[in-house]
Scaffold this motif. Sequence first.
Motif, PDB file in Angstrom:
ATOM      1  N   ASP B  81      -1.295  -1.154   3.220  1.00 52.01           N
ATOM      2  CA  ASP B  81      -2.642  -1.616   2.889  1.00 52.01           C
ATOM      3  C   ASP B  81      -3.645  -0.484   2.813  1.00 52.01           C
ATOM      4  O   ASP B  81      -4.597  -0.546   2.052  1.00 52.01           O
ATOM      5  N   ASN B  82      -3.443   0.542   3.597  1.00 51.25           N
ATOM      6  CA  ASN B  82      -4.417   1.619   3.596  1.00 51.25           C
ATOM      7  C   ASN B  82      -3.944   2.795   2.746  1.00 51.25           C
ATOM      8  O   ASN B  82      -4.320   3.931   2.970  1.00 51.25           O
ATOM      9  N   TYR B  83      -3.146   2.480   1.748  1.00 53.66           N
ATOM     10  CA  TYR B  83      -2.625   3.549   0.899  1.00 53.66           C
ATOM     11  C   TYR B  83      -3.705   4.031  -0.049  1.00 53.66           C
ATOM     12  O   TYR B  83      -4.396   3.236  -0.672  1.00 53.66           O
ATOM     13  N   VAL B  84      -3.892   5.311  -0.143  1.00 54.54           N
ATOM     14  CA  VAL B  84      -4.861   5.876  -1.080  1.00 54.54           C
ATOM     15  C   VAL B  84      -4.093   6.681  -2.104  1.00 54.54           C
ATOM     16  O   VAL B  84      -3.404   7.643  -1.776  1.00 54.54           O
ATOM     17  N   ASP B  85      -4.207   6.289  -3.325  1.00 51.20           N
ATOM     18  CA  ASP B  85      -3.448   6.934  -4.380  1.00 51.20           C
ATOM     19  C   ASP B  85      -4.065   8.280  -4.718  1.00 51.20           C
ATOM     20  O   ASP B  85      -5.232   8.557  -4.421  1.00 51.20           O
TER      21      ASP B  85
END
Lengths: 562, 347
Positions: B81-85
């Motif tokens: 959910d807290n993935y930052v591309d």
Amino acid sequence: MVLKIFFPQCCNRADSGLLVGRWVPGFDSVVVLAVIHYPFIPGQVKKYLSEMQSAIQLELTVLGSWSMPKDGQEGMDSFLKDLSTIFPQGRWLQLSRELGKRGFACDDEKEKVIFIHYDQRKVMLSHLHPAHGQEPAAEGVSELRLVFQTVAQSQPLFFLDKYDDGPIKLTHWQSEGREASILVELIKQASVPMCLVLTWLLSLWTQLRILNMWPVRFVSSKLSTCVQLSHRTEHLQTISSPRRAQQHADFMRKANIFVSFLVDIALGLLLISWLYRENRIGRLANTLVPVADHVAKELQELLQWLMGAPAGLKMNRALDQVLGRFFLYHIHLWISYIHLLSPFIEMILWYVGLSACLGLTFALSVVSDIVALLTFHIYCFYVYGARIYCLKIYGLSSLWRLFRGKKWNVLRQRVDSCSYDLDQLFIGTLLFTILLFLLPTTALYYLVFTLLRLGVVLLQGFIHLMIDIINSFPLFAGGLRLFRPYRLAEGVKFKVLCEEPGMSLHLMMEINPLKLSTAVQQYRIPTYSCYPKDSWAALCKKLFVGDLIYPWTPLHKGSKED
Amino acid sequence: MLNVTKLNRKRKKTDNATWRESGAPHWLKSDKDKGRRHGGAGRLRTLPTASVGAMGADGGSEAAPATPWRKVLYERQPFPDNYVDSRFLEELRRNVGVRRYRYCAVAREAGLVAQQVSCVAAVLTLWSYMAQGRLSPFMLLGASLLCALLGYVLYEALGGPRGSERTRWADLQSAAIFLAFTFGFSPILKTLTESVSTDTVYAMSAVMLLAHLVSFPYAQPSPPGSLSLNAALFGSVCLASRLPGALHAFAMLTCALLVFALWPCLLHRLRNRAPWTFPWAAVLLSLAAVTGLATLSLGGALLLVLALLALTLLCPLLLLRLQRHKDNIHGPWDEAEIHEDLSRFLH
């Protein structure tokens, strides 16, 4: 179920006979109105009862029999029982009492019986008011009200007394003989033609066409004397209507108006007798002109003070001089006018003072009018000052919006931005500057004259308050409450008379009179004065903006001031 | 001329580089620049582990999935959910609409402000002369009317769209109204501030003239702004009420009206029609104001000169120097701007 028998106190010691009264519809109670004694012929009794019924409009019936056996009258019981067959009805009560004993007996085994004793005369005369907080129109038909109504409506039943040589002998509260006095009879006879004469005179007065023309109507609406006169004319019309008052409220209103009118005239005559002695009128007239002069001189000094540097404030000299000289000229005109009138004042006062014979309220109205006329210049100054100030405030607020480049949108009732022309801007700014710098001067004049005007209005208001009290206070109702409290009833209270085991319960019903404050409030005579509609905040706002505040004029629909 | 253009081009390149380098935050530097230069808004990119390690919770434990991350919420994706591309904020643009000022142009425009200040100074000088009695009101009145006439002739000579709003007759009416009102009110105006102390009057006038300078519509002086004109007139009325005679007040107000209301219209027309005259007019006016003030007090003149120089030369320099610190960010989250001409919907 318990049967309640309302028994008049006057019949406690009546000889044996028939009970005449009414069954209260809808409730389990019966009101005994009178006792018909032996000997009687049943046919005549029935005829009499039907006559009474058509006169009273109530269902009078023979309720039962009453026996209080004296010596030598034993053996009545069976006779009494047979009577029930002669007078057909639903129920037959058989009440009996023995000499020496306090309680009654009722030979009715079906249910319990409570005897409620009442004072017939008092109940007949009293009027039961609706309970506190209840609307008079919404009063329910309660048992008590029906009882009171029954006794009050049965007045024709009480006309036969023991001196009448008729076939029927009754016992009720008036059976010892009716009281009458010659004076009362004479007044009653004379009142009808007097009422007619009065009505005719009043119709002549109200038909005077000249009083409806516009200038006279305008002036008469401003003078409180004329207003009081028209108010009293209405009262007289109410009193002198030849029809008798049907409702209790109408009767009370007529009586209140009549009594307050009489008291007013009495006080007025007292005032006249005091005023016309020892040349008091002359002395009053001689002090009036100097008082007016003194007031004018004080005003002139006030204006001179304003034209200088009042309270250290710096005023715009040119405007100050202009306004000050303008007002001074007015005062000069006023003083000349007063001096012109001064030889005639005594005569005017003499004739005007005679009008106090119409009542103390008239005298007070005349005083109020004299005060208004003497301070008319203050009123003029107030109007001038208020108008100038109001214009200035209005102009300033509008030009302030122009200064910021905004405009009042009348359609949307809000402030919008606007692009003005060059000449509009120029003239607007010029006027704004001028108005702004002249504001302190105008504001000071306005303040001074408003304070003066408020003082005069307070004085007039006080006089009007006195007039209002005299006009509206219900003296008759107050007197009735004090001296004949049973006539204004709020309710009843019961006292236990006799409670013996085996005998029925005997209660005494006493009338609870109306409270004095409630009586006064309920029977107040309506007057013409309105109470101020504006709250203090609205009044202050009006003063600040410069709107005119109107004094105590009754027919004016605008704002009022205390 | 050629050298100037080359110089300008070089400056542009270096300016670009300066902004880019100074502006980008550290964690977006390396890949982002490459991405931007190649226009990588819609390209598929694999997930570099270095970026994940910089910000993700579990660095390096995730194997690179076959499908790349997409910027949608309606599909379940195999990312935390807290993935930052790495494509985060790749549509960020910095300082897109920033204008590149040229010193000469800014200095030229600043001349307008300086010119307005010198107008105010000129009016104050004239007032001071009249208050001291060295200038007679008749002379001032005559001079003002003459200048007004000349200005009107010049205005008409420059031509331009007259419009149907104002005819010559309307202009004459306006002039008559001005003169009549001012003359009529001048006795009142003379005694207006008699009871107010001198300090208050001076303070009020100063505040009002300052308000005039601050709220003057420098961009579009032709319809004069309400607040600026009103403030100037209020200040001049306050000053005029301190003069010895009613005629003095009348002359002062006429002069103030001329300078504050009519002169900006003429100036605007000058700027539109004959732009080369504008700097000369401004310089002439400033010189006149300085010399006028110098005859009254040298210190004041010195202050005025300093103020004018600061306004005209120093402030543009400051503006240009401060442009390098500009840091506006733009992106697809900005409000939409309509660039079409929508007036075709009106007809």
